[in-house]
Design a protein around this motif. Structure first.
Motif, PDB file in Angstrom:
ATOM      1  N   CYS A  56      42.259  45.936  42.567  1.00  0.00           N
ATOM      2  CA  CYS A  56      41.744  46.061  43.921  1.00  0.00           C
ATOM      3  C   CYS A  56      40.246  46.324  43.819  1.00  0.00           C
ATOM      4  O   CYS A  56      39.729  46.635  42.751  1.00  0.00           O
ATOM      5  CB  CYS A  56      42.440  47.192  44.678  1.00  0.00           C
ATOM      6  SG  CYS A  56      42.282  48.797  43.877  1.00  0.00           S
ATOM      7  N   CYS A  57      39.559  46.175  44.947  1.00  0.00           N
ATOM      8  CA  CYS A  57      38.109  46.391  44.978  1.00  0.00           C
ATOM      9  C   CYS A  57      37.753  47.340  46.120  1.00  0.00           C
ATOM     10  O   CYS A  57      38.166  47.071  47.244  1.00  0.00           O
ATOM     11  CB  CYS A  57      37.367  45.073  45.176  1.00  0.00           C
ATOM     12  SG  CYS A  57      37.651  43.881  43.853  1.00  0.00           S
TER      13      CYS A  57
ATOM     14  N   SER B 220      46.777  45.317  51.312  1.00  0.00           N
ATOM     15  CA  SER B 220      46.087  44.032  51.205  1.00  0.00           C
ATOM     16  C   SER B 220      46.892  43.085  50.314  1.00  0.00           C
ATOM     17  O   SER B 220      46.588  42.889  49.140  1.00  0.00           O
ATOM     18  CB  SER B 220      44.676  44.230  50.634  1.00  0.00           C
ATOM     19  OG  SER B 220      43.964  43.014  50.652  1.00  0.00           O
ATOM     20  N   PRO B 221      47.952  42.515  50.888  1.00  0.00           N
ATOM     21  CA  PRO B 221      48.870  41.696  50.095  1.00  0.00           C
ATOM     22  C   PRO B 221      48.383  40.265  49.917  1.00  0.00           C
ATOM     23  O   PRO B 221      47.450  39.820  50.578  1.00  0.00           O
ATOM     24  CB  PRO B 221      50.139  41.723  50.948  1.00  0.00           C
ATOM     25  CG  PRO B 221      49.629  41.817  52.359  1.00  0.00           C
ATOM     26  CD  PRO B 221      48.348  42.613  52.300  1.00  0.00           C
ATOM     27  N   CYS B 222      49.032  39.573  49.011  1.00  0.00           N
ATOM     28  CA  CYS B 222      48.796  38.134  48.829  1.00  0.00           C
ATOM     29  C   CYS B 222      50.064  37.536  48.231  1.00  0.00           C
ATOM     30  O   CYS B 222      51.014  38.258  47.926  1.00  0.00           O
ATOM     31  CB  CYS B 222      47.599  37.893  47.908  1.00  0.00           C
ATOM     32  SG  CYS B 222      47.872  38.435  46.202  1.00  0.00           S
TER      33      CYS B 222
ATOM     34  N   LYS C 198      47.869  36.547  42.159  1.00  0.00           N
ATOM     35  CA  LYS C 198      47.675  37.685  41.263  1.00  0.00           C
ATOM     36  C   LYS C 198      47.558  37.265  39.789  1.00  0.00           C
ATOM     37  O   LYS C 198      47.305  38.107  38.921  1.00  0.00           O
ATOM     38  CB  LYS C 198      48.826  38.696  41.426  1.00  0.00           C
ATOM     39  CG  LYS C 198      48.636  39.646  42.595  1.00  0.00           C
ATOM     40  CD  LYS C 198      47.457  40.584  42.375  1.00  0.00           C
ATOM     41  CE  LYS C 198      47.333  41.660  43.417  1.00  0.00           C
ATOM     42  NZ  LYS C 198      46.135  42.502  43.213  1.00  0.00           N
ATOM     43  N   LYS C 199      47.732  35.972  39.515  1.00  0.00           N
ATOM     44  CA  LYS C 199      47.524  35.436  38.157  1.00  0.00           C
ATOM     45  C   LYS C 199      48.311  36.215  37.101  1.00  0.00           C
ATOM     46  O   LYS C 199      47.797  36.557  36.028  1.00  0.00           O
ATOM     47  CB  LYS C 199      46.027  35.440  37.784  1.00  0.00           C
ATOM     48  CG  LYS C 199      45.130  34.778  38.803  1.00  0.00           C
ATOM     49  CD  LYS C 199      45.343  33.276  38.871  1.00  0.00           C
ATOM     50  CE  LYS C 199      44.402  32.616  39.847  1.00  0.00           C
ATOM     51  NZ  LYS C 199      44.731  31.208  40.100  1.00  0.00           N
TER      52      LYS C 199
ATOM     53  N   TRP D  89      43.542  37.986  42.642  1.00  0.00           N
ATOM     54  CA  TRP D  89      43.200  38.530  43.950  1.00  0.00           C
ATOM     55  C   TRP D  89      43.193  40.059  43.873  1.00  0.00           C
ATOM     56  O   TRP D  89      44.076  40.668  43.264  1.00  0.00           O
ATOM     57  CB  TRP D  89      44.223  38.068  44.995  1.00  0.00           C
ATOM     58  CG  TRP D  89      44.049  38.760  46.324  1.00  0.00           C
ATOM     59  CD1 TRP D  89      44.768  39.806  46.819  1.00  0.00           C
ATOM     60  CD2 TRP D  89      43.050  38.471  47.302  1.00  0.00           C
ATOM     61  NE1 TRP D  89      44.289  40.184  48.042  1.00  0.00           N
ATOM     62  CE2 TRP D  89      43.226  39.382  48.372  1.00  0.00           C
ATOM     63  CE3 TRP D  89      42.010  37.533  47.391  1.00  0.00           C
ATOM     64  CZ2 TRP D  89      42.427  39.380  49.512  1.00  0.00           C
ATOM     65  CZ3 TRP D  89      41.209  37.531  48.528  1.00  0.00           C
ATOM     66  CH2 TRP D  89      41.414  38.435  49.556  1.00  0.00           C
ATOM     67  N   GLY D  90      42.192  40.659  44.517  1.00  0.00           N
ATOM     68  CA  GLY D  90      42.086  42.114  44.510  1.00  0.00           C
ATOM     69  C   GLY D  90      42.680  42.718  45.773  1.00  0.00           C
ATOM     70  O   GLY D  90      42.115  42.586  46.855  1.00  0.00           O
TER      71      GLY D  90
END
Length: 455
Positions: free
Chosen positions: A281-282, A311-313, A318-319, A329-330
């Motif tokens: 995360c950032c 903050s989902p994706c 997420k690689k 993705w962060g």
């Protein structure tokens, strides 16, 4: 009592009233708390025994991503997860939806998309991006809770970060409105020009987002806040180092608040496995010593509130196969688990139930001007209640996760604090893993403060 039915009274041996936990009965009328009585019997009341009854949680930092990225999340799934976590109000972030909530027209589109899909009450942040300052006052009139901007690339192209010039233009528009500007407070500095090292090692990513990025951004925020006297708020503080800057600005008269998140308080860099990109995360999760400083600041009142920054994706972003932290993705998914995540650590550090309400309900409601009817147990307030067992433990399992994509760094963790039921404006919306069949949440359009005529 059936899900979706109206509750006329709730009784418990452990109702949190102010800083005191005691037996009480909460009488509910027309969705509001009507009276709070000492222990007594009422026909048709919901008696929850020894379960704790508290104000519902107000999570003012949630990325729902609808419209446009509903494969990541959506109002239906996000707000069900919220209800399962004792969250009765969320405030939706202006990104990562497409379009983002950066114009009045886009805000109206967001409201249409959210209609009949919310299991809890939902308010909405607007966004500040380069060149949209003329949209800010129309969005305030339409009821946004305030605005968010980025001082660094946001991660999505449709929500660009602002320059110094954009910030001054936005501040001039916000003066006198009572609105608030939220800052993703990281800035590019020379030390972050390149990432070196093994991209599957968390330390490689961590070194690419050093504390100085937050320090320099927060320095700019404090100067703007003092200059314009517009309410400013720093979202997801991860580094304890800028806390001195924040304190100095407040002492000088800056109307400045700051939040941290469950992941910065629960997770630390030293324990993140190689390639475990679900932890990215950032700003980044930092080390254990920094985490202890955040807890100390929280206890001392130097950090105002704790939020999820859900903050989902989709899993592919997420690689996980490559485990490449630099490309993943962060964002962390945690909307459903905020209360037990916080309590699992806080209860060991001398925090009381009253602190939970202050940090997760009252202060968050204040930030978005909902504190006249959300975040407290008192007559006249919305009958938003979380009924939970702070002593019971449970394991986070995929089958029990209600947000859309189940990837989270908390899988397999044992947490303390089980949400038994959630009451929204006097209606039972969640109980023991089951939901009200229809979404009963409302859109919360924030009533304006003084100087309405100037808007």
């Amino acid at each position: 009592m059936e899900l979706g039915s109206t509750v006329s009274a709730v009784r418990s041996n452990r109702v949190l009233l102010g800083s005191e936990v005691r037996p009480a009965v909460i009488l509910i009328k027309n969705g509001k708390i009507h009276q709070i009585l000492s222990d007594t019997n009422f026909a048709g009341m919901l008696d929850v025994g020894d379960s704790v009854v508290m104000p519902g949680i107000v999570d003012c930092h949630v990325h729902v991503n609808e419209p446009g990225r509903t494969t990541w999340e959506g109002f239906w799934t996000a707000t069900r997860a919220a209800a399962a976590g004792g969250v009765t109000t969320i405030v939706d972030m202006p990104l990562n939806s497409i379009p983002p909530t950066t114009t009045l027209s886009n805000f109206h589109e967001k409201l249409r998309e959210a209609t009949d899909k919310c299991f809890v009450d939902t308010a909405f942040w607007g966004g500040v991006i380069p060149g949209n300052e003329v949209e800010l006052r129309p969005m305030i009139r339409a009821g946004v809770a305030g605005f968010k901007c980025f001082l660094i690339h946001s991660g999505v192209e449709e929500f660009p970060h602002v320059t110094d010039c954009d910030l001054h233009a936005a501040m001039k528009q916000l003066q006198g409105t009572g609105s608030v500007l939220l800052f993703h407070a990281e800035m590019d500095v020379q030390e972050t020009t390149q990432e070196t090292g093994d991209p599957s090692q968390y330390s490689t990513f961590l070194q690419s987002r050093p504390d100085i990025m937050e320090m320099e951004a927060i320095r700019i925020v404090t100067e703007l806040c003092l200059q314009y006297q517009v309410r400013c708020h720093i979202v997801h503080l991860s580094s304890a180092k800028p806390l001195t800057l924040i304190e100095e600005a407040r002492r000088a008269g800056a109307p400045l608040t700051v939040e941290t998140t469950h992941h910065y308080l629960s997770l630390c860099a030293e324990n993140i496995p190689m390639g475990a990109t679900q932890f990215k995360c950032c700003p980044p999760i930092r080390g254990a010593a920094n985490q202890e400083q955040l807890w100390s600041a929280l206890k001392a009142g130097k950090i105002d509130m704790v939020v999820s920054d859900h903050s989902p994706c989709t899993p592919d972003l997420k690689k996980l196969e490559s485990g490449d932290f630099t490309q993943a993705w962060g964002g962390i998914s945690s909307l459903q688990f905020g209360l037990p995540l916080f309590w699992s650590s806080a209860s060991k550090k001398g925090f009381e139930l009253a602190d939970v309400v202050r940090l997760l309900s009252q202060k968050t409601a204040q930030l978005c001007r909902l504190d006249n009817h959300k975040g407290s147990l008192a007559p006249g307030y919305d009958a938003d209640l979380v009924i939970w067992d702070p002593d019971r433990e449970f394991e986070v399992k995929e089958t029990g996760i209600h947000h859309k994509n189940k990837l989270t760094p908390y899988l397999g963790l044992t947490l303390k604090g089980v949400v038994c039921a959630t009451v929204l404006r006097g209606q039972l919306v969640y109980r023991d893993g089951h939901f009200c069949p229809e979404p009963l949440g409302k859109h919360l359009l924030i009533p304006q403060w003084k100087n309405q005529a100037q808007l």
